[in-house]
Design a protein around this motif. Structure first.
Motif, mmCIF file in Angstrom:
data_model
loop_
_atom_site.group_PDB
_atom_site.id
_atom_site.type_symbol
_atom_site.label_atom_id
_atom_site.label_comp_id
_atom_site.label_asym_id
_atom_site.label_seq_id
_atom_site.Cartn_x
_atom_site.Cartn_y
_atom_site.Cartn_z
ATOM 1 N N LEU A 213 0.822 -1.213 0.000
ATOM 2 C CA LEU A 213 0.000 0.000 0.000
ATOM 3 C C LEU A 213 0.855 1.261 0.000
ATOM 4 C CD1 LEU A 213 -2.836 -1.026 2.496
ATOM 5 C CD2 LEU A 213 -2.999 -0.826 0.007
ATOM 6 N N VAL A 214 2.097 1.147 0.472
ATOM 7 C CA VAL A 214 2.999 2.306 0.464
ATOM 8 C C VAL A 214 4.076 2.148 -0.611
ATOM 9 C CG1 VAL A 214 2.612 2.896 2.870
ATOM 10 C CG2 VAL A 214 4.385 1.243 2.306
ATOM 11 N N ASP A 215 3.825 1.222 -1.569
ATOM 12 C CA ASP A 215 4.727 1.085 -2.705
ATOM 13 C C ASP A 215 4.647 2.349 -3.553
ATOM 14 O OD1 ASP A 215 6.230 -1.174 -4.474
ATOM 15 O OD2 ASP A 215 5.064 0.159 -5.762
ATOM 16 N N TRP A 216 5.784 2.741 -4.116
ATOM 17 C CA TRP A 216 5.823 3.987 -4.883
ATOM 18 C C TRP A 216 4.833 3.979 -6.038
ATOM 19 C CZ3 TRP A 216 7.479 8.448 -3.437
ATOM 20 C CH2 TRP A 216 8.515 8.544 -2.492
ATOM 21 N N ALA A 254 1.779 13.758 -16.575
ATOM 22 C CA ALA A 254 3.201 13.619 -16.248
ATOM 23 C C ALA A 254 3.379 12.713 -15.031
ATOM 24 C CB ALA A 254 3.821 14.992 -15.988
ATOM 25 N N VAL A 255 2.459 12.816 -14.060
ATOM 26 C CA VAL A 255 2.522 11.931 -12.889
ATOM 27 C C VAL A 255 2.283 10.489 -13.316
ATOM 28 C CG1 VAL A 255 1.462 11.392 -10.661
ATOM 29 C CG2 VAL A 255 1.787 13.774 -11.329
ATOM 30 N N LEU A 256 1.353 10.272 -14.275
ATOM 31 C CA LEU A 256 1.120 8.925 -14.789
ATOM 32 C C LEU A 256 2.368 8.377 -15.477
ATOM 33 C CD1 LEU A 256 -2.461 8.736 -16.378
ATOM 34 C CD2 LEU A 256 -1.626 7.636 -14.292
ATOM 35 N N VAL A 260 4.908 5.038 -14.711
ATOM 36 C CA VAL A 260 5.438 4.019 -15.618
ATOM 37 C C VAL A 260 6.943 3.865 -15.439
ATOM 38 C CG1 VAL A 260 5.808 3.411 -18.040
ATOM 39 C CG2 VAL A 260 3.626 4.389 -17.320
ATOM 40 N N PHE A 261 7.656 4.988 -15.297
ATOM 41 C CA PHE A 261 9.113 4.965 -15.245
ATOM 42 C C PHE A 261 9.662 4.410 -13.931
ATOM 43 C CE2 PHE A 261 8.816 8.663 -18.370
ATOM 44 C CZ PHE A 261 8.971 7.809 -19.457
ATOM 45 N N SER A 266 9.511 -0.567 -8.171
ATOM 46 C CA SER A 266 8.274 -1.033 -7.550
ATOM 47 C C SER A 266 8.236 -2.550 -7.487
ATOM 48 C CB SER A 266 7.072 -0.505 -8.341
ATOM 49 O OG SER A 266 5.879 -1.101 -7.893
ATOM 50 N N ASN A 267 7.606 -3.046 -6.428
ATOM 51 C CA ASN A 267 7.415 -4.486 -6.277
ATOM 52 C C ASN A 267 5.974 -4.903 -6.561
ATOM 53 O OD1 ASN A 267 10.092 -4.966 -5.315
ATOM 54 N ND2 ASN A 267 9.475 -4.149 -3.320
#
Length: 272
Positions: A213-216, A254-256, A260-261, A266-267
């Protein structure tokens, strides 16, 4: 299909479609969208009632209801109350969010369906992740089109303001067309992103992997969703200025793209 129970799958799909129409009416006061959403929600209520009656009759030998029946009854009550509120009161805002919760409860119940109607937990989690990704891809597609129209709007706005109009620019859509499409496509992508994230969070909670839940990737997804919801609501209700919506729309996109980047950091998509 998400489960081996095609009837339950049908309820989920119709429910999701109903939420898309309700969101459109919620933001843009679209009478036709409201009627379509209400009609689909009534159909959801009929399907839920039939399924609930079937579950109760087929489990008459049980001394206690299972968690599945409790959650199903809870979701059915949410739909029932929201339909009553929609019929007798003007509370579209409440009706929409009540049904977002109802949809999340039905999704949660995918992990609780009794024997013979569900996949193995790990297989179900994998399929839920696929549904989440499909909805996310559709949302990204909608937001990409919205960003393109936003860029066109800002370009045309700057040219007109600077009195730098050329004949080649006549091949571009007008400001009014760009404004209309960048808003409407964003209006489609926002509920898709909302449904995608609700499925993802439900899967995380049921699997007990609370750290995700706190994954980037999860956090930036919610930030992007919040930005899009705020921009759509602000444009419709508070400030309908096209260039402000277009600029904020590009910031949200840009946030989207950032989402992606940061896949490598991310796990989330490897959790199942």
């Amino acid at each position: 299909m998400v489960t081996h129970n095609w009837f339950y799958d049908g309820i989920l799909y119709v429910y999701a479609l109903s939420l898309l129409f309700y969101f459109s009416d919620f933001v843009d006061r679209n009478r036709q969208a409201k009627q379509a959403g209400t009609g689909l929600l009534i159909f959801v209520w009929v399907l839920q009632t039939g399924f609930l009656v079937y579950r109760i009759i087929s489990h008459l030998d049980m001394t206690l209801l299972t968690l599945f029946e409790y959650l199903l009854i809870f979701s059915w009550l949410l739909v029932t109350v929201s339909l009553a509120m929609s019929r007798f009161f003007r509370m579209e805002f409440i009706v929409f969010f009540v049904n977002v919760i109802g949809f999340a409860v039905l999704t949660l119940n995918l992990f609780r369906i009794g024997s013979g109607t569900s996949l193995a937990r790990w297989e179900l989690a994998h399929d839920m992740l696929i549904v989440h990704i499909v909805l996310m891809i559709l949302a990204y597609t909608a937001f990409t089109f919205s960003a393109i129209f936003s860029g066109m709007y800002l370009f045309l706005f700057a040219r007109l303001k600077g009195k730098q109009w050329t004949k080649r620019m006549q091949r571009l859509p007008s400001l009014d067309v760009a404004d209309r499409f960048m808003f409407r496509v964003s209006l489609i992508g926002t509920p898709l992103l909302m449904l995608s994230l609700s499925i993802a969070v439900t899967s995380i909670l049921v699997e007990g992997r609370y750290g995700l839940l706190v994954d980037w990737k999860v956090l930036t997804s919610f930030i992007a969703l919040g930005l899009y919801i705020w921009n759509v609501m602000k444009h419709q209700w508070f400030d309908g200025t096209g260039w402000k919506f277009a600029r904020f729309n590009l910031i949200s996109y840009a946030v989207l793209l950032l989402n992606v980047f940061i896949n490598q950091a991310s796990n989330f998509h490897g959790w199942s």
